[in-house]
Design a protein around this motif. Structure first.
Motif, short mmCIF file in Angstrom:
data_model
loop_
_atom_site.label_atom_id
_atom_site.label_comp_id
_atom_site.label_asym_id
_atom_site.label_seq_id
_atom_site.Cartn_x
_atom_site.Cartn_y
_atom_site.Cartn_z
N LYS A 138 -54.57 -57.22 -61.16
CA LYS A 138 -54.80 -55.78 -61.21
C LYS A 138 -55.88 -55.37 -60.20
CE LYS A 138 -56.39 -52.16 -64.37
NZ LYS A 138 -56.94 -51.90 -65.72
N ALA A 141 -54.48 -55.78 -56.40
CA ALA A 141 -53.35 -54.96 -55.94
C ALA A 141 -53.82 -53.84 -55.02
CB ALA A 141 -52.62 -54.37 -57.15
N LYS A 142 -53.04 -53.59 -53.97
CA LYS A 142 -53.33 -52.49 -53.06
C LYS A 142 -52.74 -51.22 -53.66
CE LYS A 142 -53.05 -51.04 -48.23
NZ LYS A 142 -52.49 -51.36 -46.89
N LYS A 143 -53.57 -50.45 -54.32
CA LYS A 143 -53.08 -49.32 -55.10
C LYS A 143 -52.36 -48.28 -54.24
CE LYS A 143 -56.26 -51.24 -57.86
NZ LYS A 143 -57.01 -52.47 -57.47
N GLU A 144 -52.81 -48.11 -53.02
CA GLU A 144 -52.21 -47.08 -52.15
C GLU A 144 -50.77 -47.39 -51.76
OE1 GLU A 144 -56.52 -47.10 -52.13
OE2 GLU A 144 -55.04 -48.67 -51.61
N LEU A 146 -48.52 -48.72 -53.90
CA LEU A 146 -47.66 -48.71 -55.09
C LEU A 146 -46.64 -47.59 -55.02
CD1 LEU A 146 -50.29 -49.32 -57.93
CD2 LEU A 146 -48.61 -50.95 -57.07
N TRP A 149 -46.05 -47.11 -61.35
CA TRP A 149 -47.27 -47.51 -62.03
C TRP A 149 -47.35 -49.02 -62.09
CZ3 TRP A 149 -49.95 -43.35 -61.99
CH2 TRP A 149 -49.33 -42.11 -62.17
N TYR A 150 -48.51 -49.56 -61.79
CA TYR A 150 -48.69 -51.02 -61.75
C TYR A 150 -48.36 -51.62 -63.12
CZ TYR A 150 -50.79 -55.58 -61.03
OH TYR A 150 -50.99 -56.93 -60.93
N HIS A 152 -49.10 -53.66 -65.56
CA HIS A 152 -50.17 -54.53 -66.07
C HIS A 152 -49.89 -55.01 -67.49
CE1 HIS A 152 -54.41 -55.46 -67.42
NE2 HIS A 152 -54.27 -56.16 -66.32
#
Length: 347
Positions: A138, A141-144, A146, A149-150, A152
């Protein structure tokens, strides 16, 4: 015969049936290194109290988990899993329970298929919180980047065997109705004998039990058993622990369908899909009695067996990978030492 003796006899029968596939055997534990589907077919009908297992997720596509990348489509994976569902229904006691871990991406499709043989009681969301200082994937992870929704969380499907013929597909309802008819008692007569009058309909509590709306207490079940046996047309009745599905939670433990047990931190020798002991113990305590038989047919880390052993249950662990079976045996044979080492690793 005491309940403990009854379970010992049942466990010995299972061991006798699958002795050729036995990799490790003790009075309370079995470890088998084999394709679990082959072994499941050797387990006698209605002999397992709890199936607590963690099959390949398929959607995660991990190289280090057997069969996680074996299926080209979701449909082929579901077809493969359906073979397990059929065997699980056969070997579970009518009042047994099932916990199956799966990914959020596959839970809906698995539930639809499972519902042919099981009543889906809960779809539990395991939030997988990390201990302070450990972010895991978590955090990496490169949020930008995605596009959804990740993922998790993971899902845990909690189910019981379904039996057609009544409103709630209740195994106990089906059993009670059959036994009552063999005994030649009407629903009203049995209600009168037991002295339990329901509020839902004219038939009283017996009608509600047979529909699967609710269950009798231990005292009520003893009265039911006596009434049926007194007719002379019923030769035996199962003990309460083999008739009514156990479910025991309270406000001091996780009782909702959102669970917050911390995930297992990485350590040398960790299984890639290892589940935390406290969560597995929670499953076992809520749904089984001491001496009950707990099966994990995708045993992996062996933590299901360790959790069951901690709680004085009998265990059956099946895994296709020899290295993990060796690890499970080591944990079982060095149980107290492993407990101390494991506590240090995750602390």
């Amino acid at each position: 015969m005491t309940f403990e003796e009854l379970r010992r006899v049942q466990f010995e029968k299972i061991k006798a049936n699958i002795c050729k596939g036995s990799f490790y055997s003790s009075p309370n534990d079995l470890v088998i290194n084999e394709d679990s589907l082959n072994i499941l077919k050797l387990i006698p009908d209605n002999s397992i109290s709890l199936i607590l297992t963690d099959p390949p997720y398929h959607s995660t596509k991990k190289n280090n988990i057997t069969n996680d990348k074996s299926f080209a489509t979701d449909e082929l994976f579901i077809d493969w899993m359906s073979k397990f569902f059929k065997e699980w229904k056969r070997i579970l006691k009518p009042n047994g329970s099932l916990f199956m871990y799966c990914s959020s991406a596959m839970s809906a499709k698995l539930e639809v298929k499972m519902s042919q043989d099981f009543n889906i009681l809960s779809n539990i969301v395991w939030t997988k919180p990390n201990e302070p200082g450990f972010d895991g994937w978590k955090g990496k992870a490169k949020k930008e980047s995605l596009r959804q929704w990740y993922p998790h969380s993971e899902r845990i499907i909690f189910a019981e065997v379904a039996e057609e013929g009544n409103l709630k597909r209740s195994s106990f309802g089906h059993f009670l109705r059959n036994q009552r008819k063999i005994a030649g008692l009407s629903g009203n007569k049995l209600t009168e004998i037991v002295g339990a009058y329901g509020k839902v309909n004219h038939g009283g509590a017996v009608s509600n039990w047979e529909a699967g709306r609710n269950i009798p207490s231990r005292e009520q079940y003893e009265k039911i058993s006596k009434a049926l046996l007194d007719t002379g047309k019923i030769s035996s009745m199962p003990v309460y622990e083999d008739a009514i599905r156990k479910f025991d939670v309270n406000s001091n433990i996780e009782f909702t369908d959102v669970w917050n047990f911390s995930s297992v931190r990485p350590y040398k020798g960790k299984h890639p899909a290892e589940k935390p002991l406290d969560m597995l113990e929670h499953c076992i305590l809520a749904t089984t009695y001491e001496h009950d038989i707990v099966l994990d047919c995708f045993a992996g880390s062996g933590n299901t067996a360790i959790a069951a052993k901690n709680l004085n249950r009998k265990t059956i662990s099946i895994d296709v990978e020899k290295q993990w079976c060796d690890s499970i045996i080591n944990k079982l044979t060095n149980h107290q030492f492993f407990q101390m080492v494991y506590a240090e690793k995750i602390s």
